[in-house]
Write an enzyme that holds these catalytic residues in place. Sequence first.
Site, short mmCIF file in Angstrom:
data_model
loop_
_atom_site.label_atom_id
_atom_site.label_comp_id
_atom_site.label_asym_id
_atom_site.label_seq_id
_atom_site.Cartn_x
_atom_site.Cartn_y
_atom_site.Cartn_z
N GLU A 98 -38.87 0.72 -21.34
CA GLU A 98 -37.41 0.71 -21.46
C GLU A 98 -36.80 0.14 -20.19
O GLU A 98 -37.40 0.21 -19.11
CB GLU A 98 -36.94 2.15 -21.71
CG GLU A 98 -35.45 2.42 -21.65
CD GLU A 98 -34.61 1.73 -22.71
OE1 GLU A 98 -34.74 0.49 -22.83
OE2 GLU A 98 -33.81 2.41 -23.39
N ASP A 99 -35.60 -0.43 -20.30
CA ASP A 99 -34.94 -0.96 -19.11
C ASP A 99 -34.41 0.16 -18.23
O ASP A 99 -34.77 0.26 -17.06
CB ASP A 99 -33.84 -1.98 -19.48
CG ASP A 99 -32.80 -1.44 -20.47
OD1 ASP A 99 -32.91 -0.28 -20.90
OD2 ASP A 99 -31.87 -2.20 -20.81
N ASP A 102 -30.59 6.48 -18.82
CA ASP A 102 -29.25 6.84 -18.38
C ASP A 102 -28.99 8.29 -18.84
O ASP A 102 -29.47 9.22 -18.19
CB ASP A 102 -28.27 5.82 -18.99
CG ASP A 102 -26.87 5.90 -18.43
OD1 ASP A 102 -26.71 6.19 -17.24
OD2 ASP A 102 -25.92 5.64 -19.19
N PHE A 151 -23.20 -0.17 -12.44
CA PHE A 151 -23.69 -0.86 -13.64
C PHE A 151 -24.38 -2.14 -13.19
O PHE A 151 -23.81 -2.95 -12.46
CB PHE A 151 -22.51 -1.18 -14.57
CG PHE A 151 -22.93 -1.64 -15.92
CD1 PHE A 151 -23.14 -0.73 -16.95
CD2 PHE A 151 -23.13 -3.00 -16.17
CE1 PHE A 151 -23.53 -1.16 -18.22
CE2 PHE A 151 -23.53 -3.43 -17.43
CZ PHE A 151 -23.73 -2.51 -18.45
N ARG A 164 -28.54 -11.84 -18.73
CA ARG A 164 -29.93 -11.42 -18.91
C ARG A 164 -30.90 -12.38 -18.23
O ARG A 164 -32.00 -12.00 -17.84
CB ARG A 164 -30.30 -11.38 -20.40
CG ARG A 164 -29.61 -10.31 -21.21
CD ARG A 164 -30.28 -10.18 -22.58
NE ARG A 164 -29.45 -9.50 -23.56
CZ ARG A 164 -29.35 -8.18 -23.70
NH1 ARG A 164 -30.04 -7.38 -22.91
NH2 ARG A 164 -28.58 -7.65 -24.62
P1 5GP Z 1 -29.01 6.28 -22.66
O1 5GP Z 1 -30.12 6.74 -21.76
O2 5GP Z 1 -27.67 6.68 -22.13
O3 5GP Z 1 -29.18 6.71 -24.09
O4 5GP Z 1 -28.95 4.70 -22.77
C1 5GP Z 1 -29.57 3.89 -21.86
C2 5GP Z 1 -29.19 2.46 -22.22
O5 5GP Z 1 -27.87 2.19 -21.75
C3 5GP Z 1 -30.07 1.48 -21.50
O6 5GP Z 1 -31.21 1.19 -22.24
C4 5GP Z 1 -29.15 0.29 -21.35
O7 5GP Z 1 -29.16 -0.48 -22.52
C5 5GP Z 1 -27.79 0.89 -21.22
N1 5GP Z 1 -27.43 0.98 -19.79
C6 5GP Z 1 -27.27 2.09 -19.04
N2 5GP Z 1 -26.94 1.78 -17.76
C7 5GP Z 1 -26.88 0.43 -17.71
C8 5GP Z 1 -26.62 -0.50 -16.64
O8 5GP Z 1 -26.36 -0.17 -15.49
N3 5GP Z 1 -26.67 -1.83 -16.99
C9 5GP Z 1 -26.95 -2.26 -18.25
N4 5GP Z 1 -26.96 -3.57 -18.46
N5 5GP Z 1 -27.22 -1.41 -19.27
C10 5GP Z 1 -27.19 -0.08 -19.00
#
Ligand code: 5GP
Length: 184
Positions: A98-99, A102, A151, A164
């Site tokens: 995963e990227d 959060d 962010f 990206r």
């Molecule tokens: P969560 O953990 O809140 O369910 O979602 C995480 C997702 O929110 C990540 O996979 C990403 O797609 C998006 N996300 C959260 N923080 C950031 C950020 O700082 N930059 C970007 N581009 N996406 C983010």
Amino acid sequence: MADVLKTVFLTPSEISGRVFEMAGEISRDYTGREILVIGVLKGAFVFMADLIRALSVPCRTDFIRAASYGAGAESSGKIVITKDVELPVEGQDVLIVEDIVDSGLTLRHIMDTLKSRNPRSIKVCAFLDKRKRRKISFEADYVGFSMDDGFIVGYGLDFNEQYRFLPAVYVLDPAPAREKEENG
Ligand code: 5GP
Ligand code: MG
């Protein structure tokens, strides 16, 4: 460079150094096995491409995609799989890539979905961890970098599908209002 990208958070060489370390750790942990690497679209695709090429154990790859729905600025926590894995998960050593972790809600949902298919093992590798923003407790097994707030874009990470392609990671300044529908 766009004037919202004032601050470099991670340079390409910092990224590649850390990705190499993570791949080494993962390769040691999975010695003698084959990993089913499942990337979470879209944000993880660049990270995953670098990570798998630095592994010294074999892997197969697949992808999954999720969306979170909510009215207004905060997601309601309702996560839906919008593109499922195509390979069978049963009996496999699954590594979700995963990227960003959060709130943790997306990965919790993906984990639970894949666990119900009886993998032999399942772990999570995240490029970046925003631990302070968790809404539920969730720990990734491998974490590349951490940040408290802000962010970021680049290295596969977007804002409205932009940025990206950038090889470095930047802090978006000003930060966007946190309204997200489609993850990744
Ligand atoms: P969560 O953990 O809140 O369910 O979602 C995480 C997702 O929110 C990540 O996979 C990403 O797609 C998006 N996300 C959260 N923080 C950031 C950020 O700082 N930059 C970007 N581009 N996406 C983010
Ligand atoms: Mg995104």
